[in-house]
Each structure stands twice: as C-alpha cells, then as structure tokens.
Motif scaffolding. Sequence first.
Motif, PDB file in Angstrom:
ATOM      1  N   TRP A  17      14.358 -13.874  -7.239  1.00 27.57           N
ATOM      2  CA  TRP A  17      13.364 -13.930  -6.913  1.00 27.57           C
ATOM      3  C   TRP A  17      14.386 -13.780  -5.351  1.00 27.57           C
ATOM      4  O   TRP A  17      14.431 -13.463  -4.317  1.00 27.57           O
ATOM      5  CB  TRP A  17      12.170 -14.489  -6.065  1.00 27.57           C
ATOM      6  N   LYS A  44      10.839  -8.521   1.173  1.00 29.07           N
ATOM      7  CA  LYS A  44      10.680  -7.480  -0.111  1.00 29.07           C
ATOM      8  C   LYS A  44       9.266  -6.483  -0.542  1.00 29.07           C
ATOM      9  O   LYS A  44       9.006  -5.871  -1.019  1.00 29.07           O
ATOM     10  CB  LYS A  44       9.583  -8.710  -0.325  1.00 29.07           C
ATOM     11  N   HIS A  79      11.298  -3.603  -1.897  1.00 31.54           N
ATOM     12  CA  HIS A  79      11.126  -3.735  -3.876  1.00 31.54           C
ATOM     13  C   HIS A  79       9.092  -3.774  -4.077  1.00 31.54           C
ATOM     14  O   HIS A  79       9.137  -2.968  -5.140  1.00 31.54           O
ATOM     15  CB  HIS A  79      11.379  -5.173  -3.837  1.00 31.54           C
ATOM     16  N   GLY A  80       8.276  -3.956  -3.791  1.00 30.20           N
ATOM     17  CA  GLY A  80       6.996  -4.293  -3.303  1.00 30.20           C
ATOM     18  C   GLY A  80       6.661  -2.641  -3.396  1.00 30.20           C
ATOM     19  O   GLY A  80       5.479  -1.901  -4.168  1.00 30.20           O
ATOM     20  N   MET A 127       7.548  -1.398  -6.783  1.00 34.49           N
ATOM     21  CA  MET A 127       6.872  -1.313  -7.742  1.00 34.49           C
ATOM     22  C   MET A 127       5.271  -0.897  -7.585  1.00 34.49           C
ATOM     23  O   MET A 127       5.023  -0.358  -9.113  1.00 34.49           O
ATOM     24  CB  MET A 127       6.143  -2.816  -7.521  1.00 34.49           C
ATOM     25  N   MET A 155       3.698  -9.238  -1.964  1.00 35.76           N
ATOM     26  CA  MET A 155       4.918  -9.495  -1.873  1.00 35.76           C
ATOM     27  C   MET A 155       4.177 -11.150  -1.979  1.00 35.76           C
ATOM     28  O   MET A 155       4.871 -11.971  -2.017  1.00 35.76           O
ATOM     29  CB  MET A 155       6.021  -9.250  -1.427  1.00 35.76           C
ATOM     30  N   ILE A 169       3.021 -13.053  -4.674  1.00 30.39           N
ATOM     31  CA  ILE A 169       3.995 -13.535  -5.604  1.00 30.39           C
ATOM     32  C   ILE A 169       5.011 -14.601  -5.068  1.00 30.39           C
ATOM     33  O   ILE A 169       5.107 -15.768  -5.076  1.00 30.39           O
ATOM     34  CB  ILE A 169       4.848 -12.348  -5.883  1.00 30.39           C
ATOM     35  N   GLY A 209       1.351  -5.983 -13.724  1.00 26.43           N
ATOM     36  CA  GLY A 209       2.879  -7.354 -14.546  1.00 26.43           C
ATOM     37  C   GLY A 209       3.584  -6.021 -15.057  1.00 26.43           C
ATOM     38  O   GLY A 209       4.775  -6.426 -14.596  1.00 26.43           O
ATOM     39  N   LEU A 262       5.652  -4.704 -12.141  1.00 31.20           N
ATOM     40  CA  LEU A 262       6.463  -5.859 -11.332  1.00 31.20           C
ATOM     41  C   LEU A 262       7.733  -5.904 -12.284  1.00 31.20           C
ATOM     42  O   LEU A 262       9.239  -6.119 -11.626  1.00 31.20           O
ATOM     43  CB  LEU A 262       5.679  -7.335 -11.158  1.00 31.20           C
ATOM     44  N   TRP A 286       8.943 -14.269 -16.100  1.00 29.57           N
ATOM     45  CA  TRP A 286       8.474 -13.756 -14.774  1.00 29.57           C
ATOM     46  C   TRP A 286       7.786 -13.518 -15.977  1.00 29.57           C
ATOM     47  O   TRP A 286       6.081 -13.708 -15.091  1.00 29.57           O
ATOM     48  CB  TRP A 286       8.361 -12.627 -14.261  1.00 29.57           C
ATOM     49  N   TYR A 321       3.677 -15.016 -14.172  1.00 26.21           N
ATOM     50  CA  TYR A 321       2.073 -13.333 -13.811  1.00 26.21           C
ATOM     51  C   TYR A 321       1.167 -13.876 -14.542  1.00 26.21           C
ATOM     52  O   TYR A 321       0.072 -13.779 -14.257  1.00 26.21           O
ATOM     53  CB  TYR A 321       3.273 -12.103 -13.940  1.00 26.21           C
TER      54      TYR A 321
END
Length: 159
Positions: free
Chosen positions: A16, A23, A26-27, A30, A71, A74, A112, A115, A135, A139
């Motif tokens: 992470w 983030k 990255h989101g 996703m 995010m 998470i 998931g 992700l 992960w 999750y």
Amino acid sequence: MEELSGKDKQLIRDSWEKLGKNKVPHGIVMFTRLFELDPALLSLFSYKTKCGAVPDCLSSPEFLDHVTKVMVVIDAAVNHLDDLHSLEDFLLNLGKKHHAVGVKTQSFAVVGEALLHMLQCSLGASYTTALRQAWLNMYSVVVSAMTRGWAKNGEHKSN
Ligand code: HEM
C-alpha cells in the motif's frame, strides 16, 4: 473478525505504501476495471452529472469523490490491520448505506477483483501469490462486515 497473519499485514502495508500518497489515480484504474467486469454498475452512480458511459462517470466530480471515499476506507483498513474489529460499526453502517443505494452484495466481490487488478498493474513483479492472498484476506474481512450491515438494512426494510 478474523485475524490476519503477521506476514499478511507486512505484505499489505508495504504494498500500500508503494502505491504512494495519492491513491485516487489507483482508484480510477480500479473502477475502470470494475466497469469492464460489470458495466451495469454504472447505473448505480446516479449523480447530478449522469454516469451514462464510463468516460462521463470518470470525469464526474461526485464519482471521483466516491473513488476517494473507497480509497479512504481501504486506507483505514490498512491502518487498522491489528484491530480491524474497531472498524466494525463503521463497516456495518457502510453496508447498510450500500443496500439503500441498490448495490448488491455480489458486487462487493467484483470490487475485490478490480482491487486485485489495480494492485497487479501498479506493483508489477511485487504482485505475488502471497500478496494477492493477503489482500484477499483483508478485503474479505471488510466485505464480511459490510455484508452483515447490508443484510440488516434489508431486514429493517421488510419489517
Ligand atoms: C459496486 C460497488 C459500489 C457501488 C455501486 C457504490 C455506490 C455508492 C453510492 C451510489 C454511494 C452514495 C453516493 C456517494 O457517496 O457517492 C456510495 C457511498 C459510499 N461508498 Fe460506495 N459503492 C460501491 C462500493 C464501495 C466500496 C467497496 C466501498 C469501500 C470499501 C465504498 C465506500 C463508500 C463510502 C465511504 C461511501 C459514503 C457513505 C456515506 O455517505 O457515509 N463503496 N457508494
């Protein structure tokens, strides 16, 4: 809530951190994957700016706000790996809210998958089977609490 192994926690924290402070990009990776896996989920984001197609959605401020919210959740889980149970009430409530906006629990599993896809894209060779499993373990704790909250909201509605 289940316990994660020390190795799981280390893999999650290190990976992470590798993604960097911001983030949101990255989101976006996703959620782009999420909509490839299940385009019907777009219709659940019915904000002022219409999320009729993926590019419209990804450029909508309300949608980007949701990406940030995901995010943050998470991030909170990663920061509470030693006491994930402390997030229980928050996650139960989050599950209830998602029931109220029409999200099905099966869709949490698709998030998931998205992700894991994002982690694979971002981490390259550091994305190992052990890391993937770590992960998944984390999750599944998050989703299990959200799912219990989701089901409670359902009971409440049918009473
Ligand atoms: C298919 C999956 C999902 C859909 C369609 C979805 C959709 C929504 C919608 C429509 C809202 C209300 C409007 C908004 O705040 O933007 C919302 C709120 C929210 N979602 Fe999601 N969501 C999904 C998954 C998740 C997941 C996996 C997380 C976190 C791990 C999450 C975190 C949040 C948070 C923190 C809020 C704000 C709740 C509040 O107002 O207190 N969402 N979601």
